[in-house]
Design a protein around this motif. Sequence first.
Motif, PDB file in Angstrom:
ATOM      1  N   ALA A  14      29.760  -7.113  72.734  1.00 45.16           N
ATOM      2  CA  ALA A  14      28.915  -8.240  72.328  1.00 45.16           C
ATOM      3  C   ALA A  14      28.978  -9.372  73.346  1.00 45.16           C
ATOM      4  O   ALA A  14      27.957  -9.994  73.678  1.00 45.16           O
ATOM      5  CB  ALA A  14      29.345  -8.735  70.947  1.00 45.16           C
ATOM      6  N   VAL A  15      30.194  -9.650  73.856  1.00 48.09           N
ATOM      7  CA  VAL A  15      30.328 -10.692  74.885  1.00 48.09           C
ATOM      8  C   VAL A  15      29.601 -10.277  76.153  1.00 48.09           C
ATOM      9  O   VAL A  15      28.916 -11.095  76.797  1.00 48.09           O
ATOM     10  CB  VAL A  15      31.815 -10.972  75.185  1.00 48.09           C
ATOM     11  N   TYR A  17      35.286 -12.705  78.142  1.00 49.46           N
ATOM     12  CA  TYR A  17      35.173 -11.242  78.194  1.00 49.46           C
ATOM     13  C   TYR A  17      36.517 -10.614  78.581  1.00 49.46           C
ATOM     14  O   TYR A  17      36.981  -9.667  77.923  1.00 49.46           O
ATOM     15  CB  TYR A  17      34.095 -10.838  79.186  1.00 49.46           C
ATOM     16  N   PRO A  38      33.605  -6.495  70.005  1.00 50.23           N
ATOM     17  CA  PRO A  38      33.496  -7.846  70.571  1.00 50.23           C
ATOM     18  C   PRO A  38      33.303  -7.859  72.080  1.00 50.23           C
ATOM     19  O   PRO A  38      32.558  -8.691  72.599  1.00 50.23           O
ATOM     20  CB  PRO A  38      34.815  -8.504  70.169  1.00 50.23           C
ATOM     21  N   SER A  39      33.965  -6.939  72.791  1.00 48.35           N
ATOM     22  CA  SER A  39      33.797  -6.932  74.255  1.00 48.35           C
ATOM     23  C   SER A  39      32.369  -6.576  74.631  1.00 48.35           C
ATOM     24  O   SER A  39      31.775  -7.177  75.548  1.00 48.35           O
ATOM     25  CB  SER A  39      34.777  -5.939  74.892  1.00 48.35           C
ATOM     26  N   GLN A  78      25.795 -16.818  68.877  1.00 46.06           N
ATOM     27  CA  GLN A  78      26.303 -15.487  69.201  1.00 46.06           C
ATOM     28  C   GLN A  78      27.815 -15.510  69.433  1.00 46.06           C
ATOM     29  O   GLN A  78      28.538 -14.608  68.984  1.00 46.06           O
ATOM     30  CB  GLN A  78      25.603 -14.957  70.460  1.00 46.06           C
ATOM     31  N   THR A 108      29.544 -15.760  66.181  1.00 51.10           N
ATOM     32  CA  THR A 108      29.470 -14.487  65.465  1.00 51.10           C
ATOM     33  C   THR A 108      30.508 -13.504  65.988  1.00 51.10           C
ATOM     34  O   THR A 108      31.165 -12.791  65.213  1.00 51.10           O
ATOM     35  CB  THR A 108      28.066 -13.883  65.608  1.00 51.10           C
ATOM     36  N   ILE A 109      30.675 -13.474  67.307  1.00 51.97           N
ATOM     37  CA  ILE A 109      31.667 -12.575  67.917  1.00 51.97           C
ATOM     38  C   ILE A 109      33.075 -12.967  67.483  1.00 51.97           C
ATOM     39  O   ILE A 109      33.880 -12.106  67.072  1.00 51.97           O
ATOM     40  CB  ILE A 109      31.551 -12.607  69.450  1.00 51.97           C
TER      41      ILE A 109
END
Length: 446
Positions: free
Chosen positions: A370-371, A109, A367-368, A289, A292-293
Amino acid sequence: MASDLLSIARSGARVARTALDVTANNIANAKTEGYVRRSVSVAEVTAGSLNASPTGINLAGARITGIVRNADVFRQSEVRRTGSDAARASAEVAGLESVQTAIEQTGVYDSVVAFEGSLKQLVSDPTDGSLRAQVIEDGRTMAQTFNTAAQNLDAAGKGLRFEAQDGVDTVNRLAGEIAKVNLRLMRSGGDASGDQSTLLDQRDSLLQQLSDHADITTTINADKSVSVTLGGPTGTSLVSGATAKTLSMASAANGTVSFSVNSQAVTLSSGAVAGKAQALVELAGARTQLDTIAGGIVSAINTAQTGGVDLQGSPGQPLFSGTGAADIAMVASKGTAIATAPAGAAAGSRDMTNLAAMRGALETADPSGAVDTLLFGISSAVAGRTITRDALAAIAGSAQSALSAQAGVNLDDEAVNLVRFQQAYQASARVMQVASDIFDSILSIR
């Protein structure tokens, strides 16, 4: 009469002596794992037929009918059921904690946030060499943290599969031992002796150990042998009589596992093995996941790169390679490779149109966020499963306490029994002495 009195006293002494032996055995095995407290079953001996002489006195003492194990079948079943549920929850929590650690401690992250921040800072001066170099370095660090997180997840999955396989091996070993105990019980012919009680203790102890690894359903047969089914009442037979089948584990491409007994599929819903299997399902979901990110970052940045030109005026080339967390990598070596200007712009252009498009694409991929969602989901799962684990452990502890109160050895109670049976033995010996005195008195009459 003296003869009858003597035989009655002898039978009483025999019963009291056996009861003393059983009590002594209970005391000696007070700390023995799996030992169930024994007691003597006694019945009256009648000398004749009551139908033939309904008003007669028929007294002939007492006889031992067997050794009784003070264990309730229902309570034993509850201990196995609740213990199996608790073992599954504990194994699942341990596996989820490994997944959480694998992602959190690598700093995925923070690295994503840092990369997004460096792109934002580049807006202040798109031609600044140090700002461009920072973007490349933060991108490289981000890619490496994804790589490390993927490696850690792989290591956690490998450990869980090893533990699950070890559990499967343990199930097969215990099943084989239960089959051997069954064979000895069948050969004992139902004799309610101390030897059979020892075999029954072994049987019940093995069943409890087996339930810690997998959910089992048991059926006690007339000869005291046990039939064991895996996967609930309608599951697959594991032990029948003196025959034990083999539980096998197979791994799928995504790292999850499945089970079968002699090639017949079986679903385990409780026990430590089931907990490990469920943790592997959660790990596979987290890995998907994460891939995917990482793939979203590669796609967003590289697509934006092809729509612009770099600092030297050349068409933008991909900054990243790879498709997932394990293989994402920064391929650009210099900050000049970042295509901040639109297609057709001259070298050294300060036009930030393509940089804005790159940042917009990255914000869309988020992305952040999602993480953060991934980490929150895992931590929430760990917290929720931990509460469930603790509740199931408390229920299992209560069931075990209830069984121990009935089947365990209480030294205070056994001390009282020692005095009681000793007095009974001494009283029977005194009766025999009285019978002997009476017989001697009769013989001395002239």
